[in-house]
Design a protein around this motif. Structure first.
Motif, PDB file in Angstrom:
ATOM      1  N   PHE A 114       1.310  -1.570  -0.123  1.00 43.53           N
ATOM      2  CA  PHE A 114      -0.045   0.024   0.110  1.00 43.53           C
ATOM      3  C   PHE A 114       0.625   1.186   0.302  1.00 43.53           C
ATOM      4  O   PHE A 114       1.724   1.732   1.163  1.00 43.53           O
ATOM      5  CB  PHE A 114      -1.354   0.148   1.542  1.00 43.53           C
ATOM      6  CG  PHE A 114      -1.648   0.886   1.847  1.00 43.53           C
ATOM      7  CD1 PHE A 114      -3.244   0.872   1.364  1.00 43.53           C
ATOM      8  CD2 PHE A 114      -1.380   2.304   2.305  1.00 43.53           C
ATOM      9  CE1 PHE A 114      -4.203   1.934   1.783  1.00 43.53           C
ATOM     10  CE2 PHE A 114      -2.105   3.166   2.665  1.00 43.53           C
ATOM     11  CZ  PHE A 114      -3.198   2.987   2.445  1.00 43.53           C
TER      12      PHE A 114
ATOM     13  N   LEU B  98       0.392   5.181   0.148  1.00 42.75           N
ATOM     14  CA  LEU B  98      -0.079   6.403   0.646  1.00 42.75           C
ATOM     15  C   LEU B  98      -0.749   7.535  -0.208  1.00 42.75           C
ATOM     16  O   LEU B  98      -2.094   7.678  -0.682  1.00 42.75           O
ATOM     17  CB  LEU B  98      -0.477   6.996   2.160  1.00 42.75           C
ATOM     18  CG  LEU B  98      -1.475   7.787   3.119  1.00 42.75           C
ATOM     19  CD1 LEU B  98      -3.173   7.393   2.420  1.00 42.75           C
ATOM     20  CD2 LEU B  98      -0.807   8.489   2.909  1.00 42.75           C
TER      21      LEU B  98
ATOM     22  N   LEU C 262     -14.182   3.791   0.060  1.00 40.47           N
ATOM     23  CA  LEU C 262     -14.334   4.202   0.511  1.00 40.47           C
ATOM     24  C   LEU C 262     -13.486   4.855   1.399  1.00 40.47           C
ATOM     25  O   LEU C 262     -13.389   6.568   2.291  1.00 40.47           O
ATOM     26  CB  LEU C 262     -15.103   3.711   1.240  1.00 40.47           C
ATOM     27  CG  LEU C 262     -16.232   4.355   2.957  1.00 40.47           C
ATOM     28  CD1 LEU C 262     -17.072   4.693   1.813  1.00 40.47           C
ATOM     29  CD2 LEU C 262     -17.035   3.141   2.719  1.00 40.47           C
ATOM     30  N   ALA C 263     -12.382   4.628   1.889  1.00 38.77           N
ATOM     31  CA  ALA C 263     -11.548   4.898   2.114  1.00 38.77           C
ATOM     32  C   ALA C 263     -10.309   6.649   1.458  1.00 38.77           C
ATOM     33  O   ALA C 263      -9.850   7.416   2.199  1.00 38.77           O
ATOM     34  CB  ALA C 263      -9.851   3.900   2.192  1.00 38.77           C
TER      35      ALA C 263
ATOM     36  N   ALA D 152     -11.815   9.382   1.878  1.00 35.41           N
ATOM     37  CA  ALA D 152     -11.896  10.091   3.232  1.00 35.41           C
ATOM     38  C   ALA D 152     -10.006  10.626   3.428  1.00 35.41           C
ATOM     39  O   ALA D 152      -9.648  11.508   3.944  1.00 35.41           O
ATOM     40  CB  ALA D 152     -11.860   9.196   4.021  1.00 35.41           C
ATOM     41  N   LEU D 153      -9.346   9.688   2.997  1.00 30.95           N
ATOM     42  CA  LEU D 153      -7.787  10.120   2.820  1.00 30.95           C
ATOM     43  C   LEU D 153      -7.803  11.475   1.964  1.00 30.95           C
ATOM     44  O   LEU D 153      -6.970  12.122   2.227  1.00 30.95           O
ATOM     45  CB  LEU D 153      -7.277   8.807   2.225  1.00 30.95           C
ATOM     46  CG  LEU D 153      -6.840   7.935   3.543  1.00 30.95           C
ATOM     47  CD1 LEU D 153      -6.692   6.268   3.192  1.00 30.95           C
ATOM     48  CD2 LEU D 153      -6.472   8.262   5.080  1.00 30.95           C
TER      49      LEU D 153
ATOM     50  N   HIS E 271      -9.003  14.580   3.838  1.00 30.26           N
ATOM     51  CA  HIS E 271      -7.887  14.454   5.135  1.00 30.26           C
ATOM     52  C   HIS E 271      -6.174  14.933   4.530  1.00 30.26           C
ATOM     53  O   HIS E 271      -6.077  16.030   6.119  1.00 30.26           O
ATOM     54  CB  HIS E 271      -7.372  13.049   5.791  1.00 30.26           C
ATOM     55  CG  HIS E 271      -6.674  13.583   6.215  1.00 30.26           C
ATOM     56  ND1 HIS E 271      -7.149  13.033   8.575  1.00 30.26           N
ATOM     57  CD2 HIS E 271      -5.359  12.901   7.384  1.00 30.26           C
ATOM     58  CE1 HIS E 271      -6.283  13.720   9.169  1.00 30.26           C
ATOM     59  NE2 HIS E 271      -5.396  13.903   8.967  1.00 30.26           N
ATOM     60  N   TRP E 272      -6.098  14.514   3.128  1.00 29.28           N
ATOM     61  CA  TRP E 272      -4.066  15.677   3.751  1.00 29.28           C
ATOM     62  C   TRP E 272      -4.594  16.458   2.022  1.00 29.28           C
ATOM     63  O   TRP E 272      -3.970  17.445   1.769  1.00 29.28           O
ATOM     64  CB  TRP E 272      -3.891  14.354   3.153  1.00 29.28           C
ATOM     65  CG  TRP E 272      -3.221  13.785   4.335  1.00 29.28           C
ATOM     66  CD1 TRP E 272      -1.630  14.803   4.872  1.00 29.28           C
ATOM     67  CD2 TRP E 272      -3.029  12.699   4.608  1.00 29.28           C
ATOM     68  NE1 TRP E 272      -1.472  14.005   5.807  1.00 29.28           N
ATOM     69  CE2 TRP E 272      -2.343  12.962   5.613  1.00 29.28           C
ATOM     70  CE3 TRP E 272      -3.494  11.650   4.434  1.00 29.28           C
ATOM     71  CZ2 TRP E 272      -1.913  11.621   6.683  1.00 29.28           C
ATOM     72  CZ3 TRP E 272      -3.903  10.304   4.924  1.00 29.28           C
ATOM     73  CH2 TRP E 272      -2.704  10.344   6.221  1.00 29.28           C
TER      74      TRP E 272
ATOM     75  N   ALA F  32      -2.436   6.016   7.286  1.00 23.95           N
ATOM     76  CA  ALA F  32      -3.822   6.060   6.783  1.00 23.95           C
ATOM     77  C   ALA F  32      -4.869   5.836   8.048  1.00 23.95           C
ATOM     78  O   ALA F  32      -5.773   5.872   8.299  1.00 23.95           O
ATOM     79  CB  ALA F  32      -3.643   5.086   5.497  1.00 23.95           C
TER      80      ALA F  32
ATOM     81  N   ALA G 130      -5.353   8.947  10.730  1.00 24.54           N
ATOM     82  CA  ALA G 130      -6.901   9.632   9.946  1.00 24.54           C
ATOM     83  C   ALA G 130      -7.635   9.060   9.631  1.00 24.54           C
ATOM     84  O   ALA G 130      -8.720   9.596   9.879  1.00 24.54           O
ATOM     85  CB  ALA G 130      -5.765   9.807   8.814  1.00 24.54           C
ATOM     86  N   LEU G 131      -8.215   7.539   9.233  1.00 24.18           N
ATOM     87  CA  LEU G 131      -9.652   6.837   8.486  1.00 24.18           C
ATOM     88  C   LEU G 131     -10.135   7.025  10.252  1.00 24.18           C
ATOM     89  O   LEU G 131     -11.378   7.196  10.203  1.00 24.18           O
ATOM     90  CB  LEU G 131      -8.939   6.113   8.451  1.00 24.18           C
ATOM     91  CG  LEU G 131      -8.355   6.203   6.709  1.00 24.18           C
ATOM     92  CD1 LEU G 131      -8.311   4.755   6.178  1.00 24.18           C
ATOM     93  CD2 LEU G 131      -9.499   6.816   5.617  1.00 24.18           C
TER      94      LEU G 131
ATOM     95  N   HIS H 156     -11.163   9.687  11.209  1.00 24.20           N
ATOM     96  CA  HIS H 156     -12.827  10.327  10.955  1.00 24.20           C
ATOM     97  C   HIS H 156     -13.962  10.387  10.876  1.00 24.20           C
ATOM     98  O   HIS H 156     -14.646  10.500  10.973  1.00 24.20           O
ATOM     99  CB  HIS H 156     -11.510  10.106   8.624  1.00 24.20           C
ATOM    100  CG  HIS H 156     -12.995  10.535   8.261  1.00 24.20           C
ATOM    101  ND1 HIS H 156     -13.075  11.965   7.587  1.00 24.20           N
ATOM    102  CD2 HIS H 156     -14.188   9.890   7.258  1.00 24.20           C
ATOM    103  CE1 HIS H 156     -14.173  11.832   6.978  1.00 24.20           C
ATOM    104  NE2 HIS H 156     -15.076  10.767   6.343  1.00 24.20           N
ATOM    105  N   TRP H 157     -14.047   8.412  11.077  1.00 23.05           N
ATOM    106  CA  TRP H 157     -15.166   8.030  11.309  1.00 23.05           C
ATOM    107  C   TRP H 157     -15.310   8.161  13.076  1.00 23.05           C
ATOM    108  O   TRP H 157     -16.601   7.257  13.293  1.00 23.05           O
ATOM    109  CB  TRP H 157     -15.423   6.474  10.921  1.00 23.05           C
ATOM    110  CG  TRP H 157     -16.418   6.237   9.509  1.00 23.05           C
ATOM    111  CD1 TRP H 157     -17.102   7.261   8.700  1.00 23.05           C
ATOM    112  CD2 TRP H 157     -14.829   6.839   7.944  1.00 23.05           C
ATOM    113  NE1 TRP H 157     -17.067   7.609   8.178  1.00 23.05           N
ATOM    114  CE2 TRP H 157     -15.832   6.657   6.972  1.00 23.05           C
ATOM    115  CE3 TRP H 157     -13.600   5.850   8.229  1.00 23.05           C
ATOM    116  CZ2 TRP H 157     -15.681   7.187   5.567  1.00 23.05           C
ATOM    117  CZ3 TRP H 157     -13.443   6.377   6.676  1.00 23.05           C
ATOM    118  CH2 TRP H 157     -14.168   6.792   5.574  1.00 23.05           C
TER     119      TRP H 157
ATOM    120  N   LEU I 274     -20.185   4.160   9.948  1.00 22.97           N
ATOM    121  CA  LEU I 274     -19.313   3.533   8.696  1.00 22.97           C
ATOM    122  C   LEU I 274     -19.568   1.920   8.244  1.00 22.97           C
ATOM    123  O   LEU I 274     -19.529   1.383   7.604  1.00 22.97           O
ATOM    124  CB  LEU I 274     -18.213   3.933   9.761  1.00 22.97           C
ATOM    125  CG  LEU I 274     -16.906   3.075   8.791  1.00 22.97           C
ATOM    126  CD1 LEU I 274     -16.568   3.250   7.569  1.00 22.97           C
ATOM    127  CD2 LEU I 274     -15.426   2.840  10.043  1.00 22.97           C
TER     128      LEU I 274
END
Lengths: 306, 306
Positions: A219, A221, A248-249, A252-253, A256-257, B249, B252-253, B256-257, B264
């Motif tokens: 992964f 980011l 969905l994630a 949101a990420l 956030h940034w 990540a 942050a997630l 967020h939730w 969620l």
């Protein structure tokens, strides 16, 4: 568990998980902006995968795929086309790229007068003399020995690439492009050309699978945030529903940034590695949003400006 | 690219990417709360993996692992121990669990007077008569035929499980626990027992790898949010730096939730599947934060309250 609904490309009727509805957001279209489709409001679904290896054996049927390697392959290829490169040919391995470039040189098939449909870009290749192909790419972030160019978008100037075909191989990016090609035509997205790819996907109106390059199978980011930027751009037009949890994630990420993208890149694994190589300027270059109005598309072995 | 720094368990000197510093946050300790370690401020690193298959071939060396399957295995096992189960034995396949339970019944090794160290919990098994083991688990979210219990935390009442050994197999959760065991002792975390696991990790003070169960090999957002909750709990004590991008990540997630966890769960792939099975009450049960002060730990084939 975790079985995923799949549908053929085109109309989706699931409206229960709209990205735009996730949180109120400045700049989002208050309307839905959809068009009628089988008596339902039109919408498209988006699946996001963190690496090419994460694509399931039975992937969703989509109308298009998107490959993302924010640091740096898809940023760099977008810039190369914007600067007037005729086409970019992606390969997995340096030796493959070398052989293909040599064959193109031998047959004189590279650098012929423009027929790629990319006329109109500022660096448009136009008609001109035959030019030899260029080899570009990196391993470990460093230019491959004997290649003309590395993988920095800052190298892709009109002076270097206008009218040229570029044979390219990178550690993760070209793999994502070639793997995504099994799903359909592949758009190449990064933060710099996010809006242009959103335009294409919105016009296409079909379900889409986003294949992130990741880093060495893990992964990354900055790629997920790039996928989220794409999803966010569609949501701003009132379209798009997540096909899987990572979609969905991702949005949101990104949210956030957003506004702190260059700062984020200084925290990610891949960004930190590029910093160690002295490539801070590349991080800043790739962290800009919506600055290149070009949507590269890979079909039949060639990436051209769609 | 994406090469990861690895270190032996214990002290880390990287302070550049503190979770607590990502954004100002109510409730965070203003101080660092660390203890001296080799003349540097003590800190621990946290790696997060979306599925057991995402663990690299050469994983980071850590002092402990954490397995997370918020919906529902680690939530359910935490509740079983809290309700007084003597121990939980995880197996990959139903037939393995059946055989092990049958062997325990034959030898009378199950349900003997308590020696598990879990005395003191409200449902403490204490001393008592020998009780036959229980079989618990699901496939496709549904109780396995012939098993005593499914995989719902609401089934794990003191009346059903007090003093019992439970032989369990679930689709994704037990796989994550057993895979994580290659890294060290495995704590089982969910949202319901987040604070208890944070306590253990903070006391241990070693680097940690968090292995999420995922769903059928894919990223499950509720598990990543669970990992983020853990990281956030450590950050609130002023400790912890991300070992990889997914750790960055995850927090942050979670943020967020946070406060919208049940909402969620109604959007994630796995949560929606459980809703279709009529298990909305399980979603609400598992969406509660810090309500069970129990930190299950898997060692040598048994999960007991650490």
């Amino acid at each position: 568990m975790g079985a995923r609904d799949r549908s053929s490309a085109g109309c989706s009727r699931r409206r229960d998980r709209r990205f735009a509805g996730d949180a109120p957001r400045a700049g989002c279209s208050p309307g839905r902006g959809g068009t009628a489709c089988h008596r339902e409001v039109f919408d498209l679904r988006i699946w996001v995968y963190a690496t090419p290896a994460d694509l399931p054996a039975d992937p969703p049927r989509v109308g298009a795929a998107v490959a993302i390697d924010v640091l740096r392959a898809t940023s760099t290829i977008a810039q190369a086309l914007w600067a007037g490169a005729r086409a970019v040919m992606p390969y997995l391995e340096p030796e493959e790229a070398r052989r293909a470039a040599a064959a193109a040189t031998a047959t004189g098939s590279s650098g012929k007068p423009d027929s790629s449909g990319s006329a109109g870009l500022p660096g448009s290749p136009g008609a001109g003399p035959h030019l030899p192909p260029l080899l570009a790419g990196e391993r470990g972030g460093v230019q491959i020995p004997g290649f003309d160019l590395g993988n920095s978008p800052r190298e892709m100037t009109p002076e270097r690439v206008r009218g040229r075909e570029i044979y390219v191989t990178t550690t993760n990016g070209t793999r994502a492009i070639l793997r995504a090609a099994a799903l359909g035509p592949v758009y190449l997205a990064a933060l710099v050309n996010r809006a242009a790819v959103v335009d294409r996907l919105a016009a296409l109106g079909a379900d889409v699978a986003v294949v992130c390059a990741g880093g060495q199978g893990a992964f990354s980011l900055e790629d997920i945030v790039g996928a989220g930027a794409l999803v966010d751009g569609l949501a701003a037009r009132g379209i798009g529903v997540p096909g899987n949890d990572l979609a969905l994630a991702a949005v949101a990420l990104f949210r956030h940034w957003e506004g702190r993208l260059a700062e984020l890149f200084r925290q990610t694994d891949h960004g930190r590695r590029l910093l160690e190589l002295g490539l801070a300027a590349d991080l800043d270059w790739c962290a800009r949003l919506d600055v290149l109005p070009v949507a590269p598309c890979y079909r039949e072995g060639r990436i051209t400006a769609a």
